[in-house]
Design a protein around this motif. Structure first.
Motif, mmCIF file in Angstrom:
data_model
loop_
_atom_site.group_PDB
_atom_site.id
_atom_site.type_symbol
_atom_site.label_atom_id
_atom_site.label_comp_id
_atom_site.label_asym_id
_atom_site.label_seq_id
_atom_site.Cartn_x
_atom_site.Cartn_y
_atom_site.Cartn_z
ATOM 1 N N PHE A 1 -21.532 -77.288 -68.378
ATOM 2 C CA PHE A 1 -20.834 -77.011 -67.615
ATOM 3 C C PHE A 1 -19.499 -77.825 -67.346
ATOM 4 C CE2 PHE A 1 -24.418 -74.806 -64.873
ATOM 5 C CZ PHE A 1 -24.304 -73.712 -65.230
ATOM 6 N N GLY A 2 -19.584 -78.680 -68.202
ATOM 7 C CA GLY A 2 -18.361 -79.649 -68.239
ATOM 8 C C GLY A 2 -18.426 -81.212 -67.573
ATOM 9 N N PHE A 3 -19.631 -81.349 -66.866
ATOM 10 C CA PHE A 3 -20.033 -82.515 -66.324
ATOM 11 C C PHE A 3 -20.695 -83.557 -67.491
ATOM 12 C CE2 PHE A 3 -20.322 -79.612 -63.028
ATOM 13 C CZ PHE A 3 -20.039 -80.319 -61.777
ATOM 14 N N HIS A 4 -19.627 -83.739 -68.418
ATOM 15 C CA HIS A 4 -19.963 -84.981 -69.270
ATOM 16 C C HIS A 4 -19.506 -86.159 -69.395
ATOM 17 C CE1 HIS A 4 -16.210 -83.961 -71.279
ATOM 18 N NE2 HIS A 4 -16.540 -82.786 -71.081
ATOM 19 N N PRO A 5 -20.195 -87.487 -69.566
ATOM 20 C CA PRO A 5 -19.466 -88.651 -69.555
ATOM 21 C C PRO A 5 -18.247 -88.630 -69.949
ATOM 22 C CG PRO A 5 -21.847 -88.685 -70.476
ATOM 23 C CD PRO A 5 -21.357 -87.404 -70.456
ATOM 24 N N GLY A 6 -17.180 -89.320 -69.042
ATOM 25 C CA GLY A 6 -15.897 -89.316 -69.260
ATOM 26 C C GLY A 6 -14.970 -88.575 -68.678
ATOM 27 N N GLU A 7 -15.557 -87.381 -68.292
ATOM 28 C CA GLU A 7 -14.921 -86.162 -67.393
ATOM 29 C C GLU A 7 -14.601 -86.620 -65.880
ATOM 30 O OE1 GLU A 7 -12.679 -83.099 -67.210
ATOM 31 O OE2 GLU A 7 -14.189 -83.302 -69.050
ATOM 32 N N THR A 8 -13.404 -86.072 -65.474
ATOM 33 C CA THR A 8 -12.908 -86.498 -64.189
ATOM 34 C C THR A 8 -13.674 -85.381 -63.500
ATOM 35 O OG1 THR A 8 -11.180 -87.954 -65.010
ATOM 36 C CG2 THR A 8 -11.262 -86.707 -62.505
ATOM 37 N N VAL A 9 -14.308 -85.541 -62.003
ATOM 38 C CA VAL A 9 -14.659 -84.612 -61.322
ATOM 39 C C VAL A 9 -14.075 -85.223 -59.850
ATOM 40 C CG1 VAL A 9 -16.733 -83.778 -59.969
ATOM 41 C CG2 VAL A 9 -16.762 -84.640 -62.636
ATOM 42 N N ALA A 10 -13.722 -84.012 -59.061
ATOM 43 C CA ALA A 10 -13.280 -84.087 -57.675
ATOM 44 C C ALA A 10 -14.099 -83.402 -56.668
ATOM 45 C CB ALA A 10 -11.950 -83.350 -57.588
ATOM 46 N N CYS A 11 -14.589 -84.058 -55.747
ATOM 47 C CA CYS A 11 -15.297 -83.486 -54.630
ATOM 48 C C CYS A 11 -14.442 -82.798 -53.749
ATOM 49 C CB CYS A 11 -16.101 -84.425 -53.563
ATOM 50 S SG CYS A 11 -17.237 -83.938 -52.554
ATOM 51 N N VAL A 12 -14.642 -81.323 -53.530
ATOM 52 C CA VAL A 12 -13.655 -80.321 -52.898
ATOM 53 C C VAL A 12 -14.232 -80.315 -51.655
ATOM 54 C CG1 VAL A 12 -12.750 -78.160 -52.850
ATOM 55 C CG2 VAL A 12 -13.233 -79.379 -54.981
ATOM 56 N N GLN A 13 -15.533 -80.110 -51.316
ATOM 57 C CA GLN A 13 -16.120 -80.076 -49.873
ATOM 58 C C GLN A 13 -17.571 -80.669 -49.883
ATOM 59 O OE1 GLN A 13 -17.450 -75.950 -49.162
ATOM 60 N NE2 GLN A 13 -16.732 -76.393 -47.053
ATOM 61 N N SER A 14 -17.551 -81.399 -48.697
ATOM 62 C CA SER A 14 -18.901 -81.885 -48.442
ATOM 63 C C SER A 14 -19.298 -81.758 -46.927
ATOM 64 C CB SER A 14 -18.704 -83.651 -48.522
ATOM 65 O OG SER A 14 -19.934 -84.196 -48.100
ATOM 66 N N VAL A 15 -20.170 -80.854 -46.835
ATOM 67 C CA VAL A 15 -20.669 -80.670 -45.334
ATOM 68 C C VAL A 15 -21.652 -81.276 -44.763
ATOM 69 C CG1 VAL A 15 -19.475 -78.193 -45.498
ATOM 70 C CG2 VAL A 15 -21.781 -78.519 -46.300
ATOM 71 N N ALA A 16 -22.152 -81.235 -43.741
ATOM 72 C CA ALA A 16 -23.163 -81.921 -43.018
ATOM 73 C C ALA A 16 -24.414 -81.251 -43.454
ATOM 74 C CB ALA A 16 -23.007 -82.163 -41.753
ATOM 75 N N PHE A 17 -25.581 -81.929 -43.031
ATOM 76 C CA PHE A 17 -26.935 -81.381 -42.863
ATOM 77 C C PHE A 17 -27.731 -81.134 -44.374
ATOM 78 C CE2 PHE A 17 -25.052 -80.045 -39.054
ATOM 79 C CZ PHE A 17 -25.564 -80.977 -38.075
ATOM 80 N N GLY A 18 -27.221 -81.858 -45.442
ATOM 81 C CA GLY A 18 -27.574 -81.735 -46.734
ATOM 82 C C GLY A 18 -27.221 -80.336 -47.556
ATOM 83 N N ALA A 19 -26.319 -79.760 -46.843
ATOM 84 C CA ALA A 19 -25.785 -78.218 -47.509
ATOM 85 C C ALA A 19 -25.390 -78.943 -48.933
ATOM 86 C CB ALA A 19 -24.722 -77.648 -46.931
ATOM 87 N N PRO A 20 -25.230 -77.933 -50.013
ATOM 88 C CA PRO A 20 -24.802 -78.482 -51.303
ATOM 89 C C PRO A 20 -23.172 -78.661 -51.350
ATOM 90 C CG PRO A 20 -25.971 -76.182 -51.651
ATOM 91 C CD PRO A 20 -25.929 -76.740 -49.989
ATOM 92 N N LYS A 21 -22.878 -79.664 -52.150
ATOM 93 C CA LYS A 21 -21.176 -80.024 -52.155
ATOM 94 C C LYS A 21 -20.659 -79.265 -53.084
ATOM 95 C CE LYS A 21 -22.313 -84.678 -50.461
ATOM 96 N NZ LYS A 21 -21.999 -86.174 -50.514
ATOM 97 N N VAL A 22 -19.497 -79.256 -53.034
ATOM 98 C CA VAL A 22 -18.460 -78.485 -53.926
ATOM 99 C C VAL A 22 -17.649 -79.511 -54.712
ATOM 100 C CG1 VAL A 22 -16.908 -76.546 -54.054
ATOM 101 C CG2 VAL A 22 -18.644 -76.461 -52.384
#
Length: 108
Positions: free
Chosen positions: A60-81
């Motif tokens: 999916f592209g989550f390999h070492p060295g790759e830059t990732v941005a957190c787009v959305q982080s909601v409360a109550f343990g819901a998945p993050k984007v």
């Protein structure tokens, strides 16, 4: 007579390292610890995450060295984007907590 100092590996009392700029940062951050707007570089995976999950995440592209941005982080343990390249993914804590990252200074 001897003693040991036990330090937690994560959380508010995790060991702190000092970067080149003298700013203290946690030594071991996970992708799950990011807040909306944070950017990071993937360092790798821990051994707890099964090999088939690691392989799929790298596909999916989550390999070492790759830059990732957190787009959305909601409360109550819901998945993050997260955004990797031009693709958006939603990850839950079960997976994201096993991806080790280094924060990227957004002011630089």
């Amino acid at each position: 007579f001897s003693f040991r100092i036990l330090l937690p590996l994560s959380g508010p009392h995790a060991p702190i390292a000092c970067g080149k700029d003298g700013i203290s940062t946690p030594m071991n951050l996970s992708l799950w610890s990011l807040k909306a707007g944070d950017r990071c570089e993937i360092l790798g995976y821990d051994q707890v995450l099964p090999e088939n999950y690691r392989t799929r995440m790298m596909e999916f592209g989550f390999h070492p060295g790759e830059t990732v941005a957190c787009v959305q982080s909601v409360a109550f343990g819901a998945p993050k984007v997260y955004r990797v390249s031009n693709t958006i993914f939603s990850l839950d804590e079960e997976v994201a907590d096993h991806i080790h990252v280094r924060l990227i200074d957004t002011d630089a």
